[in-house]
Design an enzyme around this catalytic site. Structure first.
Site, PDB file in Angstrom:
ATOM      1  N   LYS A   1       0.806  -1.223   0.000  1.00 46.46           N
ATOM      2  CA  LYS A   1       0.000   0.000   0.000  1.00 46.46           C
ATOM      3  C   LYS A   1       0.838   1.272   0.000  1.00 46.46           C
ATOM      4  O   LYS A   1       0.309   2.347  -0.284  1.00 46.46           O
ATOM      5  CB  LYS A   1      -0.964  -0.022   1.182  1.00 46.46           C
ATOM      6  CG  LYS A   1      -1.994  -1.136   1.089  1.00 46.46           C
ATOM      7  CD  LYS A   1      -2.909  -0.942  -0.101  1.00 46.46           C
ATOM      8  CE  LYS A   1      -3.974  -2.017  -0.177  1.00 46.46           C
ATOM      9  NZ  LYS A   1      -4.910  -1.798  -1.278  1.00 46.46           N
TER      10      LYS A   1
HETATM   11  N1  PMP Z   1      -3.470  -8.069   1.430  1.00 49.19           N
HETATM   12  C1  PMP Z   1      -3.547  -7.133   2.384  1.00 49.19           C
HETATM   13  C2  PMP Z   1      -2.936  -7.426   3.709  1.00 49.19           C
HETATM   14  C3  PMP Z   1      -4.205  -5.919   2.146  1.00 49.19           C
HETATM   15  O1  PMP Z   1      -4.288  -4.999   3.111  1.00 49.19           O
HETATM   16  C4  PMP Z   1      -4.797  -5.708   0.871  1.00 49.19           C
HETATM   17  C5  PMP Z   1      -5.522  -4.431   0.609  1.00 49.19           C
HETATM   18  N2  PMP Z   1      -6.867  -4.407   1.003  1.00 49.19           N
HETATM   19  C6  PMP Z   1      -4.712  -6.712  -0.103  1.00 49.19           C
HETATM   20  C7  PMP Z   1      -4.022  -7.874   0.208  1.00 49.19           C
HETATM   21  C8  PMP Z   1      -5.362  -6.615  -1.461  1.00 49.19           C
HETATM   22  O2  PMP Z   1      -4.754  -5.659  -2.290  1.00 49.19           O
HETATM   23  P1  PMP Z   1      -5.665  -4.765  -3.234  1.00 49.19           P
HETATM   24  O3  PMP Z   1      -6.468  -3.868  -2.350  1.00 49.19           O
HETATM   25  O4  PMP Z   1      -4.719  -4.004  -4.084  1.00 49.19           O
HETATM   26  O5  PMP Z   1      -6.549  -5.662  -4.007  1.00 49.19           O
END
Ligand code: PMP
Length: 344
Positions: free
Chosen positions: A48
């Site tokens: 992120k």
């Molecule tokens: N794994 C974790 C620990 C996350 O915080 C997130 C984000 N919500 C994701 C996977 C998934 O990534 P994305 O939001 O880009 O689909």
């Protein structure tokens, strides 16, 4: 050992360019080669960082953010940590509305990074005034000149990965990649990375990981929102109870659903076999790979890149706690406790 020793101006210069690390043991029974894109190497310990930095710098470029502005977001923790980190360096206020499903470690961490955190109930619908979406929207309306990142409905979330994660993987594999496996939450990671990779080679298979209790897989197959798919589950950051516009369903070839229990055990197995101390969704991603391998998705020529979104330290009171695993009923005759556990 790495030899690229270098001095950086601040932590933000370390966002991205994460390593691709071959998995040598845990996938040895499967056909093909498997590589993990380990996003825990970002300074905020998750993928992120990429979207926080990209979206905030885009808002600066457009003149939307002014010194001292407030940045608001809904987050399962990781995005919040990254926004808080970027805000500190750049001098913004950071307000976060988080789900009560987020681990205590994550909430404490956000507060240590100077963020104001509002904890909202997890199992209410998105339009309920108590939901973290509605709380964030209300604060955005009330605080003049604030910016709402809105990662589930922000195209820049996809663009951040299109411009960084995708090109990095293409370069690191020298174009030698047959499959991408990534968890889907907002969908930004998988959609942006897939868009870039498919532009280079449309034959690359894009495989999404979803949770039991989430609507994404069913929506991908039917293009219909089926609320009967929704029920509470444990994995944070994976799957959704709504359809995010930051997910480009067209770019994903297939979704696989994984369980809380198997994902937790797979995360613990990763630490013990590969020395990779990664988060719950990294376990989920690899659990998905195991299921795909059993379905015959891979062959001898497969070169599979799996995105591991964050670091294991964020789950000390969950996946990496024997007490928590016991409380969930995740220990049974099939699964042993941590080998080095001390019994009191
Ligand atoms: N794994 C974790 C620990 C996350 O915080 C997130 C984000 N919500 C994701 C996977 C998934 O990534 P994305 O939001 O880009 O689909």
């Amino acid at each position: 050992m790495r030899e690229d020793l270098q001095v950086f101006d601040n932590v933000l210069q370390l966002v991205g360019n994460t390593p691709l690390i071959q998995l040598n043991r845990i996938t040895q029974d499967f056909k093909g080669q498997f590589f993990a894109k380990v996003e825990a190497f970002n300074p905020g310990h998750s993928t992120k960082d990429r979207i926080a930095l990209y979206i905030i710098e885009e808002a600066e470029r457009k003149g939307i953010l002014k010194p001292g502005s407030t940045i608001i977001e809904t987050t399962s923790g990781n995005t919040g940590f990254s926004i808080a980190m970027v805000s500190i360096i750049k001098g913004y206020e950071c307000i976060l509305a988080v789900s009560s499903k987020s681990s205590k470690d994550k909430i404490d961490m956000l507060r240590s990074m100077g963020a104001k955190v509002y904890v909202c109930p997890a199992n209410v619908s998105a339009d309920d005034p108590r939901s973290y979406y509605q709380v964030a929207k209300r604060m955005h309306d009330e605080i003049k000149g604030s910016v709402y990142i809105n990662q589930y409905f922000n195209e820049l979330n996809i663009e951040a990965h299109y411009k960084s994660t995708g090109p990095e993987i293409w370069k690191q594999t020298e174009g030698n990649i047959t499959h991408l496996v990534a968890c889907s939450g907002t969908g930004g990671t998988i959609s942006g990375t897939a868009k870039f990779l498919k532009e280079q080679n449309p034959d690359i298979r894009i495989l999404g990981i979803d949770a039991y209790g989430s609507v994404l897989k069913k929506y991908h197959e039917t293009r219909e929102f089926d609320s009967s798919e929704i029920y509470p589950y444990r994995i944070e950051g994976l799957g959704k109870n709504l359809i995010p516009t930051a997910t480009d369903f067209e770019s994903i070839d297939k979704f696989v659903k994984v369980t809380d229990e198997e994902s937790a055990h797979t995360a613990r197995q990763l630490a013990k076999t590969e020395g990779l101390f990664v988060g719950y969704t990294s376990g989920a991603a690899l659990q998905g790979v195991k299921q795909l391998a059993e379905e015959g998705e891979f062959d001898e020529n497969s070169k599979v890149v799996i995105i591991f979104p964050d670091h294991g330290s964020r789950y000390m009171s969950k996946v990496y706690s024997d007490d928590w695993m016991n409380e969930q009923g995740f220990f049974d005759s099939k699964h042993e406790k941590l080998a080095n556990q001390v019994e009191f």
